[in-house]
Motif scaffolding. Structure first.
Motif, short mmCIF file in Angstrom:
data_model
loop_
_atom_site.label_atom_id
_atom_site.label_comp_id
_atom_site.label_asym_id
_atom_site.label_seq_id
_atom_site.Cartn_x
_atom_site.Cartn_y
_atom_site.Cartn_z
N UNK A 1 8.28 -4.59 1.43
CA UNK A 1 7.47 -3.72 0.73
C UNK A 1 6.96 -4.51 -0.66
N UNK A 2 7.67 -5.34 -1.47
CA UNK A 2 7.08 -5.97 -2.46
C UNK A 2 6.07 -6.86 -2.08
N UNK A 3 6.25 -7.68 -0.85
CA UNK A 3 5.17 -8.59 -0.60
C UNK A 3 3.97 -7.89 -0.37
N UNK A 4 3.97 -6.79 0.47
CA UNK A 4 2.65 -5.99 0.81
C UNK A 4 2.02 -5.36 -0.51
N UNK A 5 2.93 -4.77 -1.52
CA UNK A 5 2.42 -4.33 -2.52
C UNK A 5 1.56 -5.22 -3.38
N UNK A 6 2.21 -6.67 -3.51
CA UNK A 6 1.67 -7.43 -4.36
C UNK A 6 0.36 -8.25 -3.78
N UNK A 7 -0.03 -8.22 -2.62
CA UNK A 7 -1.09 -8.95 -1.99
C UNK A 7 -2.51 -8.53 -2.65
N UNK A 8 -3.51 -9.16 -2.75
CA UNK A 8 -4.79 -8.86 -3.37
C UNK A 8 -5.31 -7.83 -3.22
N UNK A 9 -5.31 -7.35 -1.89
CA UNK A 9 -6.00 -6.25 -1.41
C UNK A 9 -5.63 -4.99 -1.91
N UNK A 10 -4.23 -4.96 -1.71
CA UNK A 10 -3.41 -3.77 -2.33
C UNK A 10 -3.66 -3.45 -3.86
N UNK A 11 -3.71 -4.65 -4.57
CA UNK A 11 -3.58 -4.69 -5.94
C UNK A 11 -4.98 -4.35 -6.51
N UNK A 12 -6.11 -4.58 -5.67
CA UNK A 12 -7.34 -4.48 -6.05
C UNK A 12 -7.81 -3.02 -5.86
N UNK A 13 -7.30 -2.33 -4.69
CA UNK A 13 -7.45 -0.98 -4.37
C UNK A 13 -6.87 0.09 -5.49
N UNK A 14 -5.66 -0.31 -5.83
CA UNK A 14 -4.72 0.18 -6.58
C UNK A 14 -5.36 0.00 -8.11
N UNK A 15 -5.86 -0.79 -8.56
CA UNK A 15 -6.20 -1.22 -10.11
C UNK A 15 -7.53 -0.57 -10.20
N UNK A 16 -8.46 -0.64 -9.15
CA UNK A 16 -9.98 0.01 -9.30
C UNK A 16 -9.73 1.64 -9.04
N UNK A 17 -8.88 2.05 -8.31
CA UNK A 17 -8.95 3.49 -7.96
C UNK A 17 -8.60 4.29 -9.30
#
Length: 415
Positions: free
Chosen positions: A321-337
């Protein structure tokens, strides 16, 4: 203490539970409870806002079909006793698999042996701002990852500056004090610096003066030095000359409205202020800059960390779960949204963020950030420092006396 500054304006007073949220994740590498046809349910205890919960659920839904063997149950606990309950659970051999906690808490949990190292699940240290890893690094290993980063910067009204003949934000304390006084006229105040968030807002000024909170081995409070007194005196003097009345007990909520309406020229805040200002209809009338420097540049790191707790019965699934959460694509979507700062340095060159001048400024500000003490008595120190700030702003004590008393209380707690 005000360790998670954005949360103060949005956390409800009562416990909220959304344990019904069940989400499937991808990327399982096998291991405890996740091999073959086995299914693992991991619990994630956090303090999300409504918007965060909605966005988190939305992002994870796409993974349900790809990896149905891991489910995540969100346990949303916005009660003030969040940490008391969490530590009681962990000490009893229970608790969630994953927890979202303040940096000082992460450091304490790691020191107590309550957290598992992440291995490669958290990525590389070079992916993050150095200060954001101080609380989650032990013996060169990552025991957690920052999932929210913030720092205090200077917000200023460019229209008021222009009208006063000031063509740039203050870069030094002298310029800051002079500008604040120049901008104070009629019902407009030059700046708002407040004590209602404990010591959090004052930490940058303490460090900028050259002072430290505790000594090098973190056994003694030392923020009653001449440099520290100079910093608090600056605040106390500005309360008399350039700030609205009552800043000792005020919070950011008391200053946001006047800033938006043009009655306050400067305030310090973090990136959580950006969305509300961008929607306030004052485009072109405000900007963000690093805090003015004293003897050095400094600001205070805010944010939250994610840790996998030692009691987890599904550690492999939790780390997936942590590995998925910290990948660039997940973090980009989270921060921009959500309008947040990216926690990963690589994303600041992404077109989604690099063209936003405010976010670009915060990337510089985060390089100047320092962490608050991570000792077990950190909460007591923050409370004592906050009381000193309030006493000086209210005029009930001189800055020297206020800091002397706060250091005495802090050293009692440290012992």
């Amino acid at each position: 203490m005000h360790p998670r500054i954005r949360t103060r304006t949005r956390i409800a007073a009562a416990l909220v539970s959304t344990a019904a949220t069940v989400i499937a994740l991808t990327g399982c590498s096998g291991g405890s409870g996740t091999t073959g046809d086995d299914k693992a349910t991991i619990t994630f205890q956090e303090q999300f806002s409504d918007a965060e919960t909605a966005q988190f659920t939305k992002q994870l839904a796409e993974f349900e079909k790809q990896h149905p063997n891991i489910t995540v149950k969100l346990i949303r606990d916005n009660d003030a006793s969040y940490y008391d309950k969490l530590t009681t659970q962990i000490a009893a051999g229970q608790g969630p698999d994953i927890a979202r906690v303040e940096p000082p808490r992460a450091s304490q949990f790691i020191a107590a042996g309550w957290v598992q190292p992440l291995g490669d699940a958290g990525g590389s240290a070079k992916d993050y701002f150095p200060a954001s890893l101080k609380s989650v690094t032990k013996d060169g290993q990552l025991y957690g990852v920052p999932v929210d980063v913030s720092a205090l910067a200077l917000y200023y009204r460019t229209d008021l500056f222009k009208a006063a003949g000031i063509d740039a934000p203050p870069a030094t304390w002298d310029e800051f004090e002079a500008d604040a006084k120049t901008l104070t006229k009629g019902d407009v105040h030059g700046v708002g610096l407040f004590g209602g968030w404990g010591g959090f807002e004052f930490y940058p000024w303490l460090w900028q003066s050259g002072a430290e909170v505790v000594n090098s081995d973190q056994t003694k409070a030392v923020f009653d030095s001449p440099a520290a007194v100079k910093a608090l005196t600056l605040w106390a003097d500005l309360q008399k000359t350039a700030m609205p009345k009552g800043m000792a007990a005020a919070t950011e909520d008391d200053l946001k409205g006047p800033f938006i309406s043009g009655k306050l020229a400067m305030l310090t805040s973090g990136p959580w202020m950006l969305p509300s200002l961008k929607s306030a209809g004052i485009d072109g009338k405000w900007a963000v800059a690093p805090l003015p420097e004293g003897e050095q540049a400094a600001t205070v790191l805010g944010g939250l960390d994610l840790v996998v707790l030692k009691n987890s019965k599904h550690a492999d699934a939790a780390k997936t779960f942590v590995k998925w959460l910290m990948q660039d694509s997940t973090q980009k979507t989270w921060a921009s949204a959500l309008g947040y700062l990216p926690v990963k340095t690589s994303l600041y060159s992404d077109p989604a963020f690099k063209d936003d001048s405010s976010i670009a400024t915060f990337s510089t500000v985060l390089q100047q950030a320092k962490t608050r003490p991570t000792v077990a008595a950190a909460g007591d120190i923050d409370t004592a420092l906050g009381a000193a700030v309030q006493s000086a702003l209210s005029g009930s004590k001189t800055p020297q006396r206020a800091l002397d008393d706060a250091v005495a209380a802090s050293n009692k707690a440290l012992k």
